[in-house]
Motif scaffolding. Structure first.
Motif, PDB file in Angstrom:
ATOM      1  N   HIS A  81      -5.915   5.341  -6.428  1.00 58.38           N
ATOM      2  CA  HIS A  81      -7.310   5.159  -6.038  1.00 58.38           C
ATOM      3  C   HIS A  81      -7.499   5.644  -4.607  1.00 58.38           C
ATOM      4  O   HIS A  81      -6.572   5.558  -3.793  1.00 58.38           O
ATOM      5  CB  HIS A  81      -7.699   3.680  -6.141  1.00 58.38           C
ATOM      6  N   LEU A  84     -11.764  -0.242  -9.059  1.00 49.35           N
ATOM      7  CA  LEU A  84     -10.540  -0.241  -8.270  1.00 49.35           C
ATOM      8  C   LEU A  84      -9.335  -0.438  -9.184  1.00 49.35           C
ATOM      9  O   LEU A  84      -9.271  -1.393  -9.959  1.00 49.35           O
ATOM     10  CB  LEU A  84     -10.598  -1.371  -7.231  1.00 49.35           C
ATOM     11  N   SER A  85      -8.386   0.485  -9.097  1.00 50.33           N
ATOM     12  CA  SER A  85      -7.132   0.341  -9.829  1.00 50.33           C
ATOM     13  C   SER A  85      -6.099  -0.245  -8.879  1.00 50.33           C
ATOM     14  O   SER A  85      -5.932   0.228  -7.758  1.00 50.33           O
ATOM     15  CB  SER A  85      -6.664   1.694 -10.378  1.00 50.33           C
ATOM     16  N   HIS A  86      -5.416  -1.285  -9.327  1.00 51.07           N
ATOM     17  CA  HIS A  86      -4.460  -2.005  -8.483  1.00 51.07           C
ATOM     18  C   HIS A  86      -3.136  -2.138  -9.235  1.00 51.07           C
ATOM     19  O   HIS A  86      -3.111  -2.341 -10.443  1.00 51.07           O
ATOM     20  CB  HIS A  86      -5.015  -3.394  -8.142  1.00 51.07           C
ATOM     21  N   TYR A 120      -8.817   4.278  -2.162  1.00 58.49           N
ATOM     22  CA  TYR A 120      -8.573   3.235  -1.169  1.00 58.49           C
ATOM     23  C   TYR A 120      -7.100   3.185  -0.751  1.00 58.49           C
ATOM     24  O   TYR A 120      -6.772   2.565   0.262  1.00 58.49           O
ATOM     25  CB  TYR A 120      -8.991   1.864  -1.697  1.00 58.49           C
ATOM     26  N   GLY A 121      -6.249   3.806  -1.507  1.00 54.46           N
ATOM     27  CA  GLY A 121      -4.837   3.855  -1.148  1.00 54.46           C
ATOM     28  C   GLY A 121      -4.480   4.999  -0.226  1.00 54.46           C
ATOM     29  O   GLY A 121      -3.341   5.072   0.253  1.00 54.46           O
ATOM     30  N   PRO A 154      -6.536  -7.463  -5.596  1.00 51.78           N
ATOM     31  CA  PRO A 154      -7.883  -6.921  -5.829  1.00 51.78           C
ATOM     32  C   PRO A 154      -8.883  -8.063  -5.998  1.00 51.78           C
ATOM     33  O   PRO A 154      -8.546  -9.133  -6.514  1.00 51.78           O
ATOM     34  CB  PRO A 154      -7.723  -6.142  -7.141  1.00 51.78           C
ATOM     35  N   CYS A 187      -2.637   0.468  -4.264  1.00 52.14           N
ATOM     36  CA  CYS A 187      -3.712   1.290  -4.853  1.00 52.14           C
ATOM     37  C   CYS A 187      -3.267   2.745  -4.923  1.00 52.14           C
ATOM     38  O   CYS A 187      -3.925   3.635  -4.370  1.00 52.14           O
ATOM     39  CB  CYS A 187      -4.983   1.175  -4.018  1.00 52.14           C
ATOM     40  N   LEU A 219     -10.638  -6.076  -1.342  1.00 52.49           N
ATOM     41  CA  LEU A 219      -9.201  -6.301  -1.197  1.00 52.49           C
ATOM     42  C   LEU A 219      -8.958  -7.518  -0.317  1.00 52.49           C
ATOM     43  O   LEU A 219      -9.571  -7.658   0.740  1.00 52.49           O
ATOM     44  CB  LEU A 219      -8.522  -5.081  -0.570  1.00 52.49           C
TER      45      LEU A 219
END
Length: 394
Positions: A133, A203-205, A135-136, A227, A130, A281
């Motif tokens: 994002h 969310l970008s994965h 979350y990363g 994701p 991520c 995730l």
């Protein structure tokens, strides 16, 4: 326990690390620390002393999406505990003289986190999977970002995020009439709202395969990250929970039985679902000897590809349903967990029965799992990380 009733007061706010703006990275967690340094009416330490004197306990936690502060208290003391909790969280002093001292505490926490090889591996997986994002990013932030923060910047963050339309109070346990009056007359009733809306970017994965070397890592690691559906897509979330249990929870799960029990190439196999507001995730982590990494990767890929060719047997589905369902049922026995579930659902606008996840879980069949979720959990859809013990990071 009728002779010892407990009430949990749980104040949640949409003020996790994903709500931080540029140059605020780590602010949400740092603010959680500063809240406990006192308020306009409570000197540092006074909140803890008074809560403990009432026979209660308190704690707090900061996540990607939200932060919450909770008190477990004898029910007759709940009105006073509520006053103390709201005073502490909604009116923190954020005193300059405490700011530097507490920043050192957080900096030490960041250093300790960085010194734990297992934590570094997980963070590397999130950063690779991520990269664009929140979350990363580490929830704790980075040392250079903490060193640049000021009390005024923290006050602006608090004013922006700790507002009426971003906050929710959940109460579990006996609720007396005095507590209801206290809520109606509390600071929550007059808490102003803000026009700022919590960002809900999808969310970008990024998939791909990466390798790192981590000093003092005791065993090699093979990790994968996928994701999944966001928290508001409850049916898909429950299906993903079911699938991760079928694959990676307990000796009879497919991954554990194959890699550890039959091939004996893995020390541990863990598969988890982390439910998040902007996209959940799924993580798989296999610990093994370094020379077994290739064999582990091949075996994992084989098991994932066989999802579509080897039908899930009735006993497998029943086992997974029991594991996930009983976990939900056991959570309902805890006052604290009930309050947390109710607060999270209300905070993010999805009020529902606490039994709704169980009802959504029961709708899944092997055919629906194959059609809707098996394709999402294939090797080519994952971010893969190989972590080797070493002396330098590559």
């Amino acid at each position: 326990m009728p002779d010892a009733p407990l009430t949990c007061l749980d104040l949640w706010c949409q003020a996790g690390s994903s709500s931080e703006q540029p140059r605020e990275e780590g602010m949400a967690h740092f603010l959680e620390h500063m809240v406990f340094k006192g308020s306009q009416e409570l000197p540092a330490g006074a909140f803890d002393r008074q809560i403990e004197a009432l026979g209660g306990s308190s704690n707090a936690a900061t996540g990607f999406d939200d932060v919450h502060f909770h008190v477990m208290i004898p029910s007759e003391q709940a009105p006073r505990a509520l006053q103390l909790l709201l005073e502490l969280v909604l009116h923190p002093a954020l005193a300059t003289e405490d700011f530097g001292t507490e920043r050192e505490v957080v900096l030490e926490e960041i250093a300790q986190y960085a010194d734990q090889p297992d934590e570094r591996v997980i963070q590397a997986l999130l950063s690779q999977g991520c990269p664009d994002h929140p979350y990363g990013r580490p929830i704790l932030g980075a040392a250079e970002q903490l060193l640049a923060m000021t009390p005024d910047a923290m006050r602006r963050f608090h004013r922006r995020r700790y507002r009426g339309n971003h906050c929710c109070l959940a109460i579990a346990g006996p609720i007396e009439a005095t507590l209801r009056r206290s809520i109606a007359e509390s600071a929550l009733a007059d808490l102003p709202s803000t026009s700022e809306i919590q960002s809900q970017a999808a969310l970008s994965h990024r998939n791909g395969r990466h390798e790192i070397s981590v000093p003092r890592l005791e065993s090699a690691r093979f990790l994968m990250l996928w994701p999944m559906a966001a928290a508001d897509q409850l049916s898909l979330v429950m299906g993903a929970d079911l699938l991760t249990s079928l694959l990676g929870e307990g000796r009879r799960s497919r991954m554990v039985e194959r890699l550890r029990e039959q091939l004996k190439i893995a020390e541990t196999v863990d598969m988890d679902l982390t439910v998040l507001e902007q996209g959940s995730l799924v993580t798989l982590e296999v610990c093994c000897a370094e020379q077994q990494l290739h064999a582990v990767e091949s075996a994992v890929h084989e098991q994932l590809h066989r999802l579509d060719t080897d039908p899930v047997e009735a006993w497998e589905l029943e086992r997974a349903l029991n594991l996930v369902g009983n976990g939900l049922r056991f959570a309902l026995e805890s006052t604290g967990q009930v309050a947390a579930m109710a607060a999270s659902q209300t905070l993010w606008g999805r009020q529902q029965s606490l039994l709704e996840p169980l009802q959504q879980l029961e709708r899944w069949t092997t055919d629906e799992l194959r059609a809707e979720l098996f394709p999402r959990l294939q090797p080519e859809e994952a971010c893969t990380l190989i972590a080797r013990p070493g002396t330098s990071q590559g």
